[in-house]
Each structure stands twice: as C-alpha cells, then as structure tokens.
Design a protein around this motif. Sequence first.
Motif, PDB file in Angstrom:
ATOM      1  N   ALA A  54      60.857  25.720   6.569  1.00  0.00           N
ATOM      2  CA  ALA A  54      60.206  25.254   5.336  1.00  0.00           C
ATOM      3  C   ALA A  54      58.685  25.214   5.497  1.00  0.00           C
ATOM      4  CB  ALA A  54      60.746  23.884   4.937  1.00  0.00           C
ATOM      5  N   SER A  55      58.227  24.719   6.629  1.00  0.00           N
ATOM      6  CA  SER A  55      56.777  24.636   6.869  1.00  0.00           C
ATOM      7  C   SER A  55      56.135  26.014   6.919  1.00  0.00           C
ATOM      8  CB  SER A  55      56.502  23.888   8.173  1.00  0.00           C
ATOM      9  OG  SER A  55      56.983  22.568   8.079  1.00  0.00           O
ATOM     10  N   ILE A  56      56.832  26.974   7.515  1.00  0.00           N
ATOM     11  CA  ILE A  56      56.299  28.334   7.595  1.00  0.00           C
ATOM     12  C   ILE A  56      56.251  28.972   6.208  1.00  0.00           C
ATOM     13  CG2 ILE A  56      56.793  30.668   8.453  1.00  0.00           C
ATOM     14  CD1 ILE A  56      55.496  28.802  10.539  1.00  0.00           C
ATOM     15  N   ILE A  57      57.278  28.750   5.406  1.00  0.00           N
ATOM     16  CA  ILE A  57      57.287  29.302   4.046  1.00  0.00           C
ATOM     17  C   ILE A  57      56.151  28.701   3.226  1.00  0.00           C
ATOM     18  CG2 ILE A  57      58.620  29.518   1.909  1.00  0.00           C
ATOM     19  CD1 ILE A  57      61.163  29.473   3.796  1.00  0.00           C
ATOM     20  N   LEU A  58      55.949  27.392   3.347  1.00  0.00           N
ATOM     21  CA  LEU A  58      54.828  26.740   2.655  1.00  0.00           C
ATOM     22  C   LEU A  58      53.486  27.321   3.109  1.00  0.00           C
ATOM     23  CD1 LEU A  58      56.017  23.038   2.634  1.00  0.00           C
ATOM     24  CD2 LEU A  58      55.330  24.357   0.615  1.00  0.00           C
ATOM     25  N   LEU A 130      60.071  21.418  -3.465  1.00  0.00           N
ATOM     26  CA  LEU A 130      61.356  21.453  -2.772  1.00  0.00           C
ATOM     27  C   LEU A 130      61.167  21.750  -1.287  1.00  0.00           C
ATOM     28  CD1 LEU A 130      64.426  21.286  -2.871  1.00  0.00           C
ATOM     29  CD2 LEU A 130      64.456  23.695  -3.567  1.00  0.00           C
ATOM     30  N   LEU A 131      60.304  22.692  -0.978  1.00  0.00           N
ATOM     31  CA  LEU A 131      60.035  23.020   0.421  1.00  0.00           C
ATOM     32  C   LEU A 131      59.388  21.852   1.161  1.00  0.00           C
ATOM     33  CD1 LEU A 131      58.857  26.658  -0.163  1.00  0.00           C
ATOM     34  CD2 LEU A 131      60.748  26.006   1.366  1.00  0.00           C
ATOM     35  N   LYS A 132      58.518  21.106   0.490  1.00  0.00           N
ATOM     36  CA  LYS A 132      57.909  19.931   1.120  1.00  0.00           C
ATOM     37  C   LYS A 132      58.971  18.886   1.438  1.00  0.00           C
ATOM     38  CE  LYS A 132      53.390  20.528  -1.002  1.00  0.00           C
ATOM     39  NZ  LYS A 132      52.490  20.123  -2.083  1.00  0.00           N
ATOM     40  N   GLU A 133      59.912  18.686   0.524  1.00  0.00           N
ATOM     41  CA  GLU A 133      61.010  17.733   0.780  1.00  0.00           C
ATOM     42  C   GLU A 133      61.857  18.208   1.957  1.00  0.00           C
ATOM     43  OE1 GLU A 133      63.345  16.528  -2.617  1.00  0.00           O
ATOM     44  OE2 GLU A 133      61.570  16.612  -3.905  1.00  0.00           O
ATOM     45  N   TRP A 134      62.163  19.490   1.997  1.00  0.00           N
ATOM     46  CA  TRP A 134      62.950  20.062   3.099  1.00  0.00           C
ATOM     47  C   TRP A 134      62.217  19.849   4.424  1.00  0.00           C
ATOM     48  CZ3 TRP A 134      63.933  26.028   3.715  1.00  0.00           C
ATOM     49  CH2 TRP A 134      64.816  26.244   4.787  1.00  0.00           C
ATOM     50  N   ALA A 135      60.923  20.139   4.444  1.00  0.00           N
ATOM     51  CA  ALA A 135      60.130  19.973   5.665  1.00  0.00           C
ATOM     52  C   ALA A 135      60.115  18.511   6.116  1.00  0.00           C
ATOM     53  CB  ALA A 135      58.716  20.487   5.445  1.00  0.00           C
ATOM     54  N   LEU A 137      62.412  16.220   5.515  1.00  0.00           N
ATOM     55  CA  LEU A 137      63.732  15.909   6.063  1.00  0.00           C
ATOM     56  C   LEU A 137      63.869  16.401   7.506  1.00  0.00           C
ATOM     57  CD1 LEU A 137      66.084  16.694   3.059  1.00  0.00           C
ATOM     58  CD2 LEU A 137      65.767  14.475   4.142  1.00  0.00           C
ATOM     59  N   ASN A 138      63.341  17.567   7.769  1.00  0.00           N
ATOM     60  CA  ASN A 138      63.411  18.120   9.128  1.00  0.00           C
ATOM     61  C   ASN A 138      62.542  17.355  10.111  1.00  0.00           C
ATOM     62  OD1 ASN A 138      65.272  20.198   8.677  1.00  0.00           O
ATOM     63  ND2 ASN A 138      63.671  21.526   7.869  1.00  0.00           N
ATOM     64  N   ASN A 139      61.511  16.719   9.625  1.00  0.00           N
ATOM     65  CA  ASN A 139      60.596  15.983  10.509  1.00  0.00           C
ATOM     66  C   ASN A 139      60.951  14.513  10.654  1.00  0.00           C
ATOM     67  OD1 ASN A 139      59.000  18.242  11.072  1.00  0.00           O
ATOM     68  ND2 ASN A 139      57.845  17.973   9.180  1.00  0.00           N
ATOM     69  N   SER A 140      62.018  14.088   9.974  1.00  0.00           N
ATOM     70  CA  SER A 140      62.370  12.658  10.064  1.00  0.00           C
ATOM     71  C   SER A 140      63.482  12.415  11.053  1.00  0.00           C
ATOM     72  CB  SER A 140      62.787  12.126   8.696  1.00  0.00           C
ATOM     73  OG  SER A 140      63.897  12.828   8.189  1.00  0.00           O
TER      74      SER A 140
END
Length: 140
Positions: A54-58, A130-135, A137-140
């Motif tokens: 997600a971070s890379i796509i952003l 949406l990508l920020k939310e996904w990122a 979630l992955n960082n929590s």
Amino acid sequence: MKEKFIIIAMYTKDTPYEQERERLIKTLDIINVRRHLYQIPNLGSWAKNGQQNASIILRAMEEYKDCNIVFVDADAEIKTYPVLFDDYKYDMALYPMCYNEERKTHSKIKITNYLTGTMFWRNNDKCKELLKEWAELNNS
C-alpha cells in the motif's frame, strides 16, 4: 498528454526477488510499457515485506500524478500489452480468492482473501484514502 497507467512492482534487497525483477523488466521492455520498480528493505519475512504494498502504491501515485497504477509482483511476466488498463472504468481491481470450506477447494462460494499479485488503482482521492487505511492497518 496524460499517461493512462504505469506498471509498478517492488522487490526486496538481497533476496531472490532482486534477480526475479530482471525478467519482469525484460517483458515490460518488450511490450513497451512504462514502468517503475521500487527497491525496499528486507524486513525479515515475506509477510512483512508484502505489507509495504500500500505504501509503495501511494508513493507511485505521488510520483506519477497523471497515471493510474498497476501493481504486479516482481516475479511476474507480462507477455502482451495489457489493453484492459487503457480504458478500465472502475477505481480499483483485485482478484478475490474464494474457498469452499466444505469441499476444501477454491470456488466462488466465499471470498476469503484478495490476491495482490496484480492490482489496478485509479489515481484519485478515494483510492488514496483506502490505500492509507490499508497502510495504517499494516503498520499497527
């Protein structure tokens, strides 16, 4: 002129994916598609590395503001020009993995996961959120 899409991938430094990316580069060059491959640090596991998608796509959305983003795995091969993405009308595309618990087989009964080896993301505010939310979630 606005580019319709760019194909991106990420690969981890000092892993076999660093060599696998060469095949992807070669196939994208053959079909003449704009591309950017991002090197990321190896976080120690396939799962942790994949959580950086997600971070890379952003990041790509910020770097290529006039392009929609097609993310593929670094070990992918694209044999022909992906015409689907030229005029794709939806904001995003992911492939659902379906599993039939009763039969222990994949089917169209229950979506259990989404495969992220190939994804389309329209470069717009809805997808960025949406990508920020996904990122997150992955960082929590």
